[in-house]
Design a protein around this motif. Structure first.
Motif, PDB file in Angstrom:
ATOM      1  N   TYR A  46      22.709 -73.972 -20.542  1.00  0.00           N
ATOM      2  CA  TYR A  46      23.573 -73.667 -19.408  1.00  0.00           C
ATOM      3  C   TYR A  46      24.904 -73.118 -19.893  1.00  0.00           C
ATOM      4  O   TYR A  46      25.529 -73.700 -20.782  1.00  0.00           O
ATOM      5  CB  TYR A  46      23.854 -74.931 -18.597  1.00  0.00           C
ATOM      6  CG  TYR A  46      22.629 -75.546 -17.973  1.00  0.00           C
ATOM      7  CD1 TYR A  46      22.150 -75.094 -16.753  1.00  0.00           C
ATOM      8  CD2 TYR A  46      21.970 -76.600 -18.601  1.00  0.00           C
ATOM      9  CE1 TYR A  46      21.032 -75.678 -16.170  1.00  0.00           C
ATOM     10  CE2 TYR A  46      20.852 -77.184 -18.016  1.00  0.00           C
ATOM     11  CZ  TYR A  46      20.393 -76.720 -16.807  1.00  0.00           C
ATOM     12  OH  TYR A  46      19.293 -77.290 -16.230  1.00  0.00           O
ATOM     13  N   ASP A  47      25.355 -72.049 -19.264  1.00  0.00           N
ATOM     14  CA  ASP A  47      26.686 -71.517 -19.530  1.00  0.00           C
ATOM     15  C   ASP A  47      27.690 -72.352 -18.735  1.00  0.00           C
ATOM     16  O   ASP A  47      27.400 -72.799 -17.621  1.00  0.00           O
ATOM     17  CB  ASP A  47      26.758 -70.047 -19.118  1.00  0.00           C
ATOM     18  CG  ASP A  47      28.087 -69.412 -19.479  1.00  0.00           C
ATOM     19  OD1 ASP A  47      28.557 -69.622 -20.615  1.00  0.00           O
ATOM     20  OD2 ASP A  47      28.638 -68.703 -18.637  1.00  0.00           O
ATOM     21  N   PHE A  48      28.875 -72.565 -19.293  1.00  0.00           N
ATOM     22  CA  PHE A  48      29.881 -73.395 -18.638  1.00  0.00           C
ATOM     23  C   PHE A  48      30.650 -72.642 -17.561  1.00  0.00           C
ATOM     24  O   PHE A  48      30.576 -72.976 -16.385  1.00  0.00           O
ATOM     25  CB  PHE A  48      30.857 -73.956 -19.689  1.00  0.00           C
ATOM     26  CG  PHE A  48      31.885 -74.891 -19.120  1.00  0.00           C
ATOM     27  CD1 PHE A  48      31.562 -76.203 -18.839  1.00  0.00           C
ATOM     28  CD2 PHE A  48      33.170 -74.457 -18.862  1.00  0.00           C
ATOM     29  CE1 PHE A  48      32.502 -77.077 -18.314  1.00  0.00           C
ATOM     30  CE2 PHE A  48      34.127 -75.314 -18.339  1.00  0.00           C
ATOM     31  CZ  PHE A  48      33.789 -76.627 -18.062  1.00  0.00           C
ATOM     32  N   ASP A  49      31.386 -71.621 -17.968  1.00  0.00           N
ATOM     33  CA  ASP A  49      32.296 -70.931 -17.057  1.00  0.00           C
ATOM     34  C   ASP A  49      31.557 -70.126 -16.000  1.00  0.00           C
ATOM     35  O   ASP A  49      30.717 -69.293 -16.307  1.00  0.00           O
ATOM     36  CB  ASP A  49      33.235 -70.010 -17.848  1.00  0.00           C
ATOM     37  CG  ASP A  49      34.144 -70.804 -18.766  1.00  0.00           C
ATOM     38  OD1 ASP A  49      34.950 -71.588 -18.239  1.00  0.00           O
ATOM     39  OD2 ASP A  49      34.027 -70.660 -19.993  1.00  0.00           O
ATOM     40  N   THR A  55      29.275 -70.931 -14.072  1.00  0.00           N
ATOM     41  CA  THR A  55      27.893 -71.340 -13.821  1.00  0.00           C
ATOM     42  C   THR A  55      27.881 -72.831 -13.524  1.00  0.00           C
ATOM     43  O   THR A  55      27.635 -73.242 -12.400  1.00  0.00           O
ATOM     44  CB  THR A  55      26.985 -71.012 -15.021  1.00  0.00           C
ATOM     45  OG1 THR A  55      27.063 -69.609 -15.285  1.00  0.00           O
ATOM     46  CG2 THR A  55      25.538 -71.387 -14.740  1.00  0.00           C
ATOM     47  N   VAL A 114      26.346 -74.070 -23.336  1.00  0.00           N
ATOM     48  CA  VAL A 114      26.686 -72.848 -24.051  1.00  0.00           C
ATOM     49  C   VAL A 114      28.009 -72.329 -23.497  1.00  0.00           C
ATOM     50  O   VAL A 114      28.158 -72.182 -22.288  1.00  0.00           O
ATOM     51  CB  VAL A 114      25.598 -71.769 -23.845  1.00  0.00           C
ATOM     52  CG1 VAL A 114      25.964 -70.494 -24.550  1.00  0.00           C
ATOM     53  CG2 VAL A 114      24.250 -72.288 -24.290  1.00  0.00           C
ATOM     54  N   SER A 115      28.943 -72.077 -24.386  1.00  0.00           N
ATOM     55  CA  SER A 115      30.215 -71.508 -23.952  1.00  0.00           C
ATOM     56  C   SER A 115      30.959 -70.966 -25.160  1.00  0.00           C
ATOM     57  O   SER A 115      30.809 -71.483 -26.269  1.00  0.00           O
ATOM     58  CB  SER A 115      31.065 -72.587 -23.257  1.00  0.00           C
ATOM     59  OG  SER A 115      32.203 -72.014 -22.655  1.00  0.00           O
ATOM     60  N   LYS A 164      34.862 -79.555 -22.488  1.00  0.00           N
ATOM     61  CA  LYS A 164      33.823 -78.997 -21.616  1.00  0.00           C
ATOM     62  C   LYS A 164      32.621 -79.933 -21.547  1.00  0.00           C
ATOM     63  O   LYS A 164      32.051 -80.150 -20.477  1.00  0.00           O
ATOM     64  CB  LYS A 164      33.418 -77.606 -22.085  1.00  0.00           C
ATOM     65  CG  LYS A 164      34.481 -76.561 -21.807  1.00  0.00           C
ATOM     66  CD  LYS A 164      34.059 -75.158 -22.243  1.00  0.00           C
ATOM     67  CE  LYS A 164      35.108 -74.137 -21.836  1.00  0.00           C
ATOM     68  NZ  LYS A 164      34.678 -72.748 -22.103  1.00  0.00           N
ATOM     69  N   CYS A 199      28.450 -74.785 -28.067  1.00  0.00           N
ATOM     70  CA  CYS A 199      29.605 -73.920 -27.882  1.00  0.00           C
ATOM     71  C   CYS A 199      29.921 -73.213 -29.201  1.00  0.00           C
ATOM     72  O   CYS A 199      29.785 -73.795 -30.272  1.00  0.00           O
ATOM     73  CB  CYS A 199      30.814 -74.739 -27.427  1.00  0.00           C
ATOM     74  SG  CYS A 199      30.595 -75.464 -25.793  1.00  0.00           S
ATOM     75  N   HIS A 249      27.845 -64.766 -27.301  1.00  0.00           N
ATOM     76  CA  HIS A 249      27.798 -66.210 -27.551  1.00  0.00           C
ATOM     77  C   HIS A 249      26.503 -66.838 -27.052  1.00  0.00           C
ATOM     78  O   HIS A 249      26.021 -67.800 -27.624  1.00  0.00           O
ATOM     79  CB  HIS A 249      29.027 -66.922 -26.970  1.00  0.00           C
ATOM     80  CG  HIS A 249      29.081 -66.998 -25.481  1.00  0.00           C
ATOM     81  ND1 HIS A 249      29.499 -65.934 -24.718  1.00  0.00           N
ATOM     82  CD2 HIS A 249      28.778 -67.994 -24.628  1.00  0.00           C
ATOM     83  CE1 HIS A 249      29.445 -66.280 -23.443  1.00  0.00           C
ATOM     84  NE2 HIS A 249      29.019 -67.522 -23.362  1.00  0.00           N
ATOM     85  N   ARG A 250      25.903 -66.271 -26.030  1.00  0.00           N
ATOM     86  CA  ARG A 250      24.636 -66.821 -25.543  1.00  0.00           C
ATOM     87  C   ARG A 250      23.507 -66.575 -26.545  1.00  0.00           C
ATOM     88  O   ARG A 250      22.629 -67.395 -26.716  1.00  0.00           O
ATOM     89  CB  ARG A 250      24.305 -66.228 -24.182  1.00  0.00           C
ATOM     90  CG  ARG A 250      25.240 -66.716 -23.092  1.00  0.00           C
ATOM     91  CD  ARG A 250      24.944 -66.035 -21.759  1.00  0.00           C
ATOM     92  NE  ARG A 250      25.929 -66.383 -20.773  1.00  0.00           N
ATOM     93  CZ  ARG A 250      27.019 -65.658 -20.511  1.00  0.00           C
ATOM     94  NH1 ARG A 250      27.244 -64.549 -21.172  1.00  0.00           N
ATOM     95  NH2 ARG A 250      27.871 -66.041 -19.593  1.00  0.00           N
ATOM     96  N   ALA A 307      24.011 -69.044 -29.413  1.00  0.00           N
ATOM     97  CA  ALA A 307      23.601 -70.375 -28.970  1.00  0.00           C
ATOM     98  C   ALA A 307      22.088 -70.487 -28.850  1.00  0.00           C
ATOM     99  O   ALA A 307      21.503 -71.516 -29.202  1.00  0.00           O
ATOM    100  CB  ALA A 307      24.265 -70.713 -27.642  1.00  0.00           C
TER     101      ALA A 307
END
Length: 127
Positions: free
Chosen positions: A12-15, A17, A77-78, A89, A105, A112-113, A116
């Motif tokens: 999962y992406d943080f920002d 999402t 993931v961030s 986070k 992260c 970055h994805r 990760a």
């Protein structure tokens, strides 16, 4: 109903999402944010966990996971500037989703994805 039989892991992406922060008012500079995190403050206190994401995370990591031999691993993931930000986070996700996610992260904003995903595939031996 979601068919989750073939899902091996979810990243999962943080920002924007897991954490929607369109109205974000937290301190913009890195040092102040990290000091706030170290002092136990939440720089994302004014952010929201979207209903549809909470519902999906619950469906994937509680309901279906209980019926399988092993749970479906979750990863956060961030792109972050510091490890302190990554810890902050992770804490926010635990507080708002009641789920511990593996911290993937990374400091590299570009792709970055992808970075990760490579870490994720090398870390887990999947069921």
């Amino acid at each position: 109903m979601l068919n989750l039989q073939n899902i091996k892991a979810v990243a999962y992406d943080f920002d924007e999402t897991l954490c929607c922060n369109a109205q974000r008012t937290c301190t913009p500079d890195i040092i102040h944010r990290d000091v706030a995190i170290l002092c136990g403050e939440d720089p994302w206190h004014d952010c929201l966990a979207p209903w549809f994401m909470r519902t999906f995370v619950h469906a994937v990591h509680t309901t279906e996971a209980m019926q399988r031999d092993c749970g479906i691993p979750a990863a956060l993931v961030s792109a972050v500037f510091t490890s302190i930000e990554a810890q902050g986070k992770s804490s926010w996700v635990k507080k708002n989703y009641d789920l511990h996610m593996l911290d993937l992260c990374v400091g590299l904003v570009e792709d970055h994805r992808v970075v990760a995903a490579r870490k994720l595939s090398s870390l887990w031996t999947l069921c």
